[in-house]
Design a protein around this motif. Structure first.
Motif, PDB file in Angstrom:
ATOM      1  N   GLU A  17      24.944   6.902  -1.340  1.00  7.39           N
ATOM      2  CA  GLU A  17      26.314   6.368  -1.270  1.00  7.39           C
ATOM      3  C   GLU A  17      27.034   6.557  -2.599  1.00  7.39           C
ATOM      4  O   GLU A  17      28.200   6.966  -2.639  1.00  7.39           O
ATOM      5  CB  GLU A  17      26.291   4.890  -0.879  1.00  7.39           C
ATOM      6  CG  GLU A  17      27.666   4.239  -0.835  1.00  7.39           C
ATOM      7  CD  GLU A  17      28.637   4.840   0.162  1.00  7.39           C
ATOM      8  OE1 GLU A  17      29.859   4.621   0.007  1.00  7.39           O
ATOM      9  OE2 GLU A  17      28.206   5.554   1.100  1.00  7.39           O
ATOM     10  N   SER A  18      26.360   6.279  -3.705  1.00  2.00           N
ATOM     11  CA  SER A  18      26.958   6.499  -5.023  1.00  2.00           C
ATOM     12  C   SER A  18      27.322   7.972  -5.194  1.00  2.00           C
ATOM     13  O   SER A  18      28.429   8.299  -5.651  1.00  2.00           O
ATOM     14  CB  SER A  18      25.976   6.060  -6.124  1.00  2.00           C
ATOM     15  OG  SER A  18      26.464   6.419  -7.396  1.00  2.00           O
ATOM     16  N   VAL A  21      30.454   9.068  -3.026  1.00  2.00           N
ATOM     17  CA  VAL A  21      31.717   8.620  -3.615  1.00  2.00           C
ATOM     18  C   VAL A  21      32.066   9.466  -4.838  1.00  2.00           C
ATOM     19  O   VAL A  21      33.192   9.955  -4.978  1.00  2.00           O
ATOM     20  CB  VAL A  21      31.650   7.115  -3.971  1.00  2.00           C
ATOM     21  CG1 VAL A  21      32.819   6.702  -4.843  1.00  2.00           C
ATOM     22  CG2 VAL A  21      31.594   6.271  -2.703  1.00  2.00           C
ATOM     23  N   LEU A  22      31.106   9.652  -5.731  1.00  2.00           N
ATOM     24  CA  LEU A  22      31.372  10.419  -6.956  1.00  2.00           C
ATOM     25  C   LEU A  22      31.672  11.889  -6.669  1.00  2.00           C
ATOM     26  O   LEU A  22      32.560  12.477  -7.290  1.00  2.00           O
ATOM     27  CB  LEU A  22      30.206  10.279  -7.934  1.00  2.00           C
ATOM     28  CG  LEU A  22      30.062   8.881  -8.554  1.00  2.00           C
ATOM     29  CD1 LEU A  22      28.749   8.765  -9.326  1.00  2.00           C
ATOM     30  CD2 LEU A  22      31.248   8.561  -9.441  1.00  2.00           C
ATOM     31  N   ASN A  24      33.016  13.057  -3.919  1.00  2.00           N
ATOM     32  CA  ASN A  24      34.357  13.083  -3.348  1.00  2.00           C
ATOM     33  C   ASN A  24      35.423  12.964  -4.437  1.00  2.00           C
ATOM     34  O   ASN A  24      36.440  13.639  -4.385  1.00  2.00           O
ATOM     35  CB  ASN A  24      34.548  11.962  -2.333  1.00  2.00           C
ATOM     36  CG  ASN A  24      34.102  12.346  -0.944  1.00  2.00           C
ATOM     37  OD1 ASN A  24      33.699  13.474  -0.687  1.00  2.00           O
ATOM     38  ND2 ASN A  24      34.166  11.408  -0.027  1.00  2.00           N
ATOM     39  N   ARG A  25      35.204  12.100  -5.385  1.00  3.89           N
ATOM     40  CA  ARG A  25      36.189  11.890  -6.457  1.00  3.89           C
ATOM     41  C   ARG A  25      36.260  13.076  -7.408  1.00  3.89           C
ATOM     42  O   ARG A  25      37.347  13.457  -7.847  1.00  3.89           O
ATOM     43  CB  ARG A  25      35.803  10.669  -7.306  1.00  3.89           C
ATOM     44  CG  ARG A  25      36.097   9.360  -6.690  1.00  3.89           C
ATOM     45  CD  ARG A  25      35.725   8.268  -7.689  1.00  3.89           C
ATOM     46  NE  ARG A  25      35.633   6.981  -7.033  1.00  3.89           N
ATOM     47  CZ  ARG A  25      35.069   5.912  -7.577  1.00  3.89           C
ATOM     48  NH1 ARG A  25      34.544   5.975  -8.790  1.00  3.89           N
ATOM     49  NH2 ARG A  25      35.033   4.779  -6.926  1.00  3.89           N
ATOM     50  N   ASN A  26      35.102  13.623  -7.783  1.00  2.71           N
ATOM     51  CA  ASN A  26      35.045  14.538  -8.918  1.00  2.71           C
ATOM     52  C   ASN A  26      34.516  15.932  -8.626  1.00  2.71           C
ATOM     53  O   ASN A  26      34.611  16.805  -9.489  1.00  2.71           O
ATOM     54  CB  ASN A  26      34.165  13.924 -10.018  1.00  2.71           C
ATOM     55  CG  ASN A  26      34.642  12.543 -10.387  1.00  2.71           C
ATOM     56  OD1 ASN A  26      35.798  12.351 -10.723  1.00  2.71           O
ATOM     57  ND2 ASN A  26      33.753  11.565 -10.305  1.00  2.71           N
ATOM     58  N   ASP A 104      41.740   6.639   1.592  1.00  5.63           N
ATOM     59  CA  ASP A 104      40.384   6.303   1.156  1.00  5.63           C
ATOM     60  C   ASP A 104      39.676   7.514   0.546  1.00  5.63           C
ATOM     61  O   ASP A 104      38.754   8.082   1.127  1.00  5.63           O
ATOM     62  CB  ASP A 104      39.582   5.750   2.336  1.00  5.63           C
ATOM     63  CG  ASP A 104      38.240   5.185   1.921  1.00  5.63           C
ATOM     64  OD1 ASP A 104      37.943   5.155   0.704  1.00  5.63           O
ATOM     65  OD2 ASP A 104      37.480   4.781   2.814  1.00  5.63           O
ATOM     66  N   THR A 105      40.099   7.897  -0.643  1.00  2.37           N
ATOM     67  CA  THR A 105      39.567   9.090  -1.312  1.00  2.37           C
ATOM     68  C   THR A 105      38.054   9.039  -1.489  1.00  2.37           C
ATOM     69  O   THR A 105      37.368  10.051  -1.354  1.00  2.37           O
ATOM     70  CB  THR A 105      40.227   9.256  -2.700  1.00  2.37           C
ATOM     71  OG1 THR A 105      41.637   9.287  -2.501  1.00  2.37           O
ATOM     72  CG2 THR A 105      39.782  10.527  -3.369  1.00  2.37           C
ATOM     73  N   ASP A 106      37.524   7.861  -1.795  1.00  2.00           N
ATOM     74  CA  ASP A 106      36.089   7.745  -2.040  1.00  2.00           C
ATOM     75  C   ASP A 106      35.241   8.098  -0.824  1.00  2.00           C
ATOM     76  O   ASP A 106      34.092   8.511  -0.964  1.00  2.00           O
ATOM     77  CB  ASP A 106      35.729   6.321  -2.481  1.00  2.00           C
ATOM     78  CG  ASP A 106      36.200   6.018  -3.885  1.00  2.00           C
ATOM     79  OD1 ASP A 106      36.647   6.946  -4.594  1.00  2.00           O
ATOM     80  OD2 ASP A 106      36.125   4.843  -4.275  1.00  2.00           O
ATOM     81  N   HIS A 107      35.798   7.933   0.361  1.00  2.00           N
ATOM     82  CA  HIS A 107      35.011   8.151   1.574  1.00  2.00           C
ATOM     83  C   HIS A 107      35.571   9.264   2.452  1.00  2.00           C
ATOM     84  O   HIS A 107      35.307   9.300   3.649  1.00  2.00           O
ATOM     85  CB  HIS A 107      34.888   6.840   2.353  1.00  2.00           C
ATOM     86  CG  HIS A 107      34.157   5.801   1.580  1.00  2.00           C
ATOM     87  ND1 HIS A 107      34.804   4.853   0.828  1.00  2.00           N
ATOM     88  CD2 HIS A 107      32.839   5.590   1.391  1.00  2.00           C
ATOM     89  CE1 HIS A 107      33.911   4.091   0.222  1.00  2.00           C
ATOM     90  NE2 HIS A 107      32.710   4.516   0.540  1.00  2.00           N
TER      91      HIS A 107
END
Length: 196
Positions: A17-18, A21-22, A24-26, A104-107
């Protein structure tokens, strides 16, 4: 005393999960194993108990989206499992192109957030990415009668509209254009799926 299998599974899920999210963001290249483990509340030393490489973790993060995504959450919240395949396909289009998912950018779906990364990341992430494309296409394919010789092409067209509409919406800073891109993709996808 060794950890239980359940504890190990929960820890692995936190790492995935970490990472999701990361990534997706970066993006893949910008995320370190240290950052993933810190996001999971763990130290780097535990990483290799769960994964042999960052690429393996990346594949697991992409694959995890099939069971942990806004569409699955909406299906669960509706509670009625008697929907037709066409109703499920329409719900997937509505969910995929929704304001909620855009915000919801993280997901975000890896099909939207990570395509250029996956193209460079190697075989394992590509296999997971392919599985997502095939799964989403299968949901759309099921909306058409088995005898429909054009069903596969229609399903591929709908997934292209959904993913393309959301990718374009994410790349502009004009709210009106973001809405219009998704509305156009949604209208066309739903027209292809048709009514029950």
């Amino acid at each position: 005393m060794p950890y239980t299998a359940a504890h190990k599974q929960r820890t692995r899920e936190r790492i995935v999960e970490s990472a999701r999210v990361l990534f997706n963001r970066n993006g893949f290249e910008q995320v370190s194993i240290d950052a993933v483990m810190e996001g999971a509340g763990l130290t780097r030393g535990g990483f290799y108990r769960h994964f042999s490489s960052k690429s393996e973790l990346y594949a697991a993060a992409v694959e995890s989206f099939k069971s942990s995504n806004p569409f699955r959450r909406r299906l669960a919240s509706k509670g009625d499992s008697r929907r037709t395949p066409r109703e499920n396909a329409r719900l997937l289009v509505e969910t995929y192109l929704s304001d909620e998912v855009l915000a919801d950018t993280d997901h975000h779906c890896p099909l939207v957030a990570l395509p250029s990364d996956v193209a460079r990341a190697g075989l394992e992430p590509r296999a997971s990415y392919t599985m997502l494309v095939e799964g989403m296409t299968g949901t759309f394919r099921a909306a058409f009668p088995i005898a429909d010789a054009d069903a596969e092409r229609k399903a591929l067209l709908v997934i292209s509209l959904c993913v393309g509409g959301m990718v374009l919406a994410r790349t502009t800073d004009c709210p009106k254009l973001r809405r219009n891109l998704r509305a156009a993709a949604r209208a066309q996808a739903l027209a292809i799926i048709g009514e029950d």
